[in-house]
Design an enzyme around this catalytic site. Structure first.
Site, PDB file in Angstrom:
ATOM      1  N   ASP A 187      42.128  43.583  46.952  1.00 17.19           N
ATOM      2  CA  ASP A 187      41.628  43.146  45.645  1.00 17.19           C
ATOM      3  C   ASP A 187      41.954  41.669  45.401  1.00 17.19           C
ATOM      4  O   ASP A 187      41.110  40.900  44.941  1.00 17.19           O
ATOM      5  CB  ASP A 187      42.258  44.043  44.562  1.00 17.19           C
ATOM      6  CG  ASP A 187      41.821  43.659  43.165  1.00 17.19           C
ATOM      7  OD1 ASP A 187      40.643  43.881  42.846  1.00 17.19           O
ATOM      8  OD2 ASP A 187      42.658  43.120  42.409  1.00 17.19           O
ATOM      9  N   LYS A 194      39.474  38.212  45.112  1.00 10.91           N
ATOM     10  CA  LYS A 194      39.523  37.282  43.984  1.00 10.91           C
ATOM     11  C   LYS A 194      39.683  35.833  44.451  1.00 10.91           C
ATOM     12  O   LYS A 194      38.976  34.935  43.977  1.00 10.91           O
ATOM     13  CB  LYS A 194      40.675  37.656  43.049  1.00 10.91           C
ATOM     14  CG  LYS A 194      40.392  38.942  42.266  1.00 10.91           C
ATOM     15  CD  LYS A 194      41.642  39.440  41.576  1.00 10.91           C
ATOM     16  CE  LYS A 194      41.358  40.683  40.750  1.00 10.91           C
ATOM     17  NZ  LYS A 194      42.578  41.373  40.326  1.00 10.91           N
TER      18      LYS A 194
HETATM   19  N1  LIG Z   1      42.958  46.275  39.875  1.00 10.78           N
HETATM   20  C1  LIG Z   1      42.842  44.951  39.404  1.00 10.78           C
HETATM   21  C2  LIG Z   1      42.099  44.903  38.138  1.00 10.78           C
HETATM   22  C3  LIG Z   1      41.753  43.513  37.704  1.00 10.78           C
HETATM   23  O1  LIG Z   1      40.803  42.955  38.539  1.00 10.78           O
HETATM   24  C4  LIG Z   1      44.231  44.390  39.225  1.00 10.78           C
HETATM   25  O2  LIG Z   1      45.168  45.149  39.280  1.00 10.78           O
HETATM   26  O3  LIG Z   1      44.382  43.203  39.055  1.00 10.78           O
END
Ligand SMILES: N[C@@H](CCO)C(=O)O
Ligand SMILES: NC(=O)c1ccc[n+]([C@@H]2O[C@H](COP(=O)([O-])OP(=O)(O)OC[C@H]3O[C@@H](n4cnc5c(N)ncnc54)[C@H](O)[C@@H]3O)[C@@H](O)[C@H]2O)c1
Ligand code: NA
Length: 820
Positions: free
Chosen positions: A681, A685
């Site tokens: 994740d 980003k």
């Molecule tokens: N799962 C992601 C959500 C926000 O993008 C986090 O924990 O940052």
């Protein structure tokens, strides 16, 4: 004479409608206004008569059914309105007329031919029957009415089907007739007249309106009332634009323009005699008698809107004649339009660029092939020599006319028109504006007609409120929270932002529901469950494209890895996309670039602020810096709310898995928390940020330092993953203890510097800017040319349903502002 009333076919069409007609006439009689009334045939009768005529002329024997049905319809009215004792006399009177009609049909059948002259006589029975019938009823009710056969006073030439009225003679006859019967109410047959030889003639399209206008002008009335079945002239065709409303006042010229482009309530050319004498025409609804309707007069009263109305011709072909040989050569257009006139081809609109390189004009598509042939022949020489490159015909087009006297006084009308069409991805094929500045016409593709009419209507008549049509896919944590937030803000958005967000589609992985009229937002989840059909994303997207609604927004609130495949097609179909889903922007660079380029070129928006830092203004800030010319040197941050929470909450002695469960319960994790723990994740980003600052990096360029043991990572399911995590508790304890020993905390940091991305766990001391963190905070530091000595830092909660949904919401609102 004060006024003329005219009732159309629908007003005379049924017992219920005749009831209303009688009430209107009686009400007028009660206030003792002097008036006369013109009637059309009962609705459908004229066509029935023509059909009976055609059948009589083509079949060996007569088929009596049509006439029997017609007779029965008139008898039914008699039986309803006239007391039994008085019926036989009226029935006999109607029967006499119908028998006369039968004789005409016998004659047609005998000679197996129907001439225009006979056709006029035949259709005249429609008005003669309806008028005779209503005269009998009103007489029976004690009103001083008389039947006036217009053939006795409206004198015309010989041109059957569309006879020209001899005004001097007719006016004199009408005036004499009314002088002789001053105290009676004349009930007049519309549509018909007679020539010198006494033959019946008809007055062509809008014939009964014409009759009303002829009598009105001859008798110098104060007003003519046209009673029909709609609430006057409307701002647009209500079948196409649900928000259309009645225009209270319109000028003759505006009415002419609107009618030319398809608004069929009245046919202004037939009202010419009244216009010439400045007699106002009031269009009223027989079925809604108290409604004020529309007044058509020389000058319309001031209106709060710049334009008066919008109308369209739905089917059109555009002919383009082009060639360098046309430049500076006089007479090409003269030749062109002369031949079209000779062939009786009606041209709807003409446009010529001042380069004189091409002329284009719009015609009825039914004559397109004929025009093609005519022009090929007429310009054979020019085509052969290359002076004209060819004749190009484009079909499946429509034309929209925006009409209003107010445009003369306002600048920027066409700017607004073109801009709203552009923002909705509607391509303008051709355009024309008359120098009267009364009408701007745009030719567009037919598939865009409904959308175009609605956005134009919205722009000029409801510019205060813009409706966004929202399709929501993914009704999980974020999707549901978004719906809740929308419900709470409806009034604010209308009042302060001029926006109305209308949910028109909703889907999850099981079901989908689309309703272009709107789905109640506070019941959307229940409705999806009860009324939804089984989900098929491809079909959902297909429906969106087919509906082609204006100001459409697709919100992808899923974590699906496939759904982004539809974004490109949605952009091409002029639908904006809003999403917290990071998959599209973190796929192959080529895909990222194609999405952004397509959105840009189609003038739609692609909004994904929540891809990084949830609702925190990360992407927006970055884009602002880039747009204003700043250069990025370094981006560093804690980009995972989940990992931030874990390292803020986990202390030796606690269960790591339990803290993660808490993060999941708080809505911080991805639907599958392995995405967070694996660093995936965060990688998405930082990759997205790198692309936003212009780097063409791929996923493979990222170095991710793993923080979980490989057994956890390999776990096949989320449950198995949690079990593995439980077993690995001492591993995490050891990591944290090590940091504590040095008076440090653990932070999972992503860094982009020198075009390289690295992600990993760092132990940071109290002097580090990322030391002080709380909850699911994210922090992000931009070091740029301008923010060089001290970075620009954005910090705050970076995960969670409320903050994420509000970021999605803000993106939707910003699309609304863009479209306004
Ligand atoms: N799962 C992601 C959500 C926000 O993008 C986090 O924990 O940052
Ligand atoms: N939780 C956060 O703080 C946060 C922050 C930023 C971004 N996001 C992103 O928000 C998105 C949604 O997260 P969530 O927690 O609401 O997920 P969720 O699992 O609660 O909800 C996802 C919804 O999408 C639906 N869905 C999944 N695949 C679908 C498909 N192919 N077609 C139609 N519907 C489909 C599911 O039925 C469900 O209704 C994710 O992409 C996530 O990365 C979340
Ligand atoms: Na954000």
């Amino acid at each position: 004479m004060e006024k003329i009333l005219k009732f159309g076919g629908t007003s005379c069409g049924s017992i219920a409608s005749i009831e209303s007609v009688l009430a209107i006439i009686e009400a007028n009689h009660q206030v003792k206004s002097s008036f006369a009334v013109v009637f059309s045939a009962m609705s459908g009768v004229t066509n029935a008569l023509l059909e009976a005529g055609a059948t009589a002329a083509s079949k060996k024997t007569l088929e009596p059914t049509i006439i029997e049905a017609l007779e029965a319809r008139h008898f039914e009215v008699i039986r309803h309105f006239i007391p039994v004792t008085a019926q036989s006399q009226v029935i006999a009177q109607i029967r006499t007329l119908v028998n006369e009609l039968r004789d005409v049909l016998k004659g047609i059948n005998l000679i197996q031919e129907i001439s225009p002259k006979t056709s006029d006589l035949l259709v005249s029975f429609g008005e003669r029957l309806s008028t005779a019938l209503i005269t009998a009823i009103l007489k029976q009710r004690g009103l001083p009415v008389r039947f006036l056969d217009a053939r006795d006073v409206v004198k015309t030439n010989q041109q059957f089907g569309k006879a020209e009225v001899r005004f001097a003679e007719s006016n004199a006859l009408i005036q004499a007739d009314f002088n002789a019967h001053a105290n009676e109410i004349a009930l007049i047959t519309g549509f018909i007249g007679s020539n010198d030889a006494g033959d019946t003639t008809t007055l062509g399209r809008g014939g009964s309106d014409y009759t009303a206008s002829i009598f009105g002008a001859a008798l110098d009335v104060n007003e003519i009332e046209i009673w029909t079945d709609v609430d006057g002239m409307m701002t647009a065709d209500p079948r196409k634009v649900a928000a259309a409303f009645t225009i209270p006042s319109i000028s003759y010229a505006e009415a002419m323009e609107l009618t030319h482009f398809g608004a069929k309530v009245i046919y202004p050319p037939s009202l010419q005699p009244a216009f010439a004498k400045n007699i106002p025409i009031r269009v009223l609804n027989t079925f809604n008698q108290t409604f004020e309707g529309t007044v058509v007069s020389k000058v319309s009263s001031p209106s709060p809107y710049i334009i008066t109305g919008i109308s369209s011709i739905d089917e059109l072909a555009l002919v383009n004649v082009q060639g360098s040989g046309m430049i500076g050569v006089a007479g090409v257009s003269a030749k062109l339009f002369t031949v079209l006139a000779k062939e009786k081809i009606s041209v709807v609109l003409i446009s010529q660029a001042s380069s004189e390189h091409s002329i284009c004009f719009a015609i009825d598509p039914q004559v397109a092939s004929k025009v093609d042939k005519i022009l090929a022949k007429e310009f054979a020489q020019e085509i052969a020599s290359g002076d004209i490159e060819g004749i190009d015909i484009q079909r499946d087009l429509s034309v929209i006319a925006v009409v209003g006297e107010g445009m003369r006084k306002h600048t920027g009308v066409s700017g607004r028109l073109f801009s709203v069409l552009g923002k909705n991805g509607i391509n303008i094929v051709a355009t024309a504006q008359g120098s009267s500045e009364l009408n701007i016409s745009v030719v567009i593709e037919k598939k865009d007609l409904s959308k175009a009419l609605n956005v134009i209507h919205e722009t000029f008549f409801f510019s205060q409120i813009k409706t966004l049509n929202l399709y929501l896919v993914g009704a999980g944590l974020i999707g549901k929270t978004l719906l809740n937030q929308l419900v709470g803000q409806e009034r604010y958005l209308e009042k302060y932002k001029g926006l109305r967000i209308q949910l028109v589609g909703i889907a999850n992985s099981r079901k989908q529901l689309i309703n272009p009229a709107g789905i109640s937002i506070d019941q959307a989840i229940e409705l999806l469950d009860s009324d939804g059909e089984s989900a098929s994303l491809a079909d959902f997207v297909e429906q969106i494209k087919r509906l082609n609604l204006p100001n459409s927004i697709f919100a992808d609130c899923t974590a699906s890895k496939e759904i982004h495949q539809h974004y490109l097609g949605l952009f091409e179909a002029n639908v904006s996309v809003v999403t917290p889903n990071k998959v599209a922007n973190s796929g192959p660079y080529a895909q990222y670039a194609a999405l952004h380029q397509t959105a840009l070129s189609k003038g739609v928006k692609f909004m994904y602020e929540t891809n990084v830092g949830a609702g925190l203004p990360v992407i927006n800030t970055l884009q602002g810096l880039i747009a204003s010319g700043d250069r990025f040197e370094k981006i560093e941050g804690i980009l995972s709310g989940t990992l931030s929470f874990l390292f803020n909450q986990f202390v030796p002695g606690k269960s790591f898995a339990a803290v993660l469960r808490e993060a999941k319960a708080k809505g911080y994790t991805e639907p599958d928390p392995r995405e967070d723990l694996s660093g995936m994740d965060v990688a998405r980003k930082i990759l997205i940020l790198s692309r936003e600052i212009g780097l063409k990096l791929e996923f493979a360029d990222i170095t991710i330092e793993k923080i979980i043991p490989s057994a956890c990572e390999a776990a096949p399911t989320v449950d198995a993953f949690f079990e593995e995590l439980d077993k690995a508790n001492s591993y995490f304890e050891a990591m944290v203890n090590e940091a504590y020993a040095e008076k440090k905390v653990l932070r999972y940091i992503a860094k982009l510097e020198n075009q390289k991305i690295s992600i990993g766990l760092r132990a940071v001391g109290a002097d580090h800017p990322f030391y002080q963190m709380d909850g699911a905070d994210n922090v992000i530091a931009f070091t740029t040319k301008r923010y060089h000595d001290r970075p620009l830092v954005i910090k705050g909660p970076g995960a969670g349903a409320e903050v994420t949904a509000s970021g999605v919401f803000a993106d939707i609102v910003s699309i609304g502002s863009y479209l306004s």
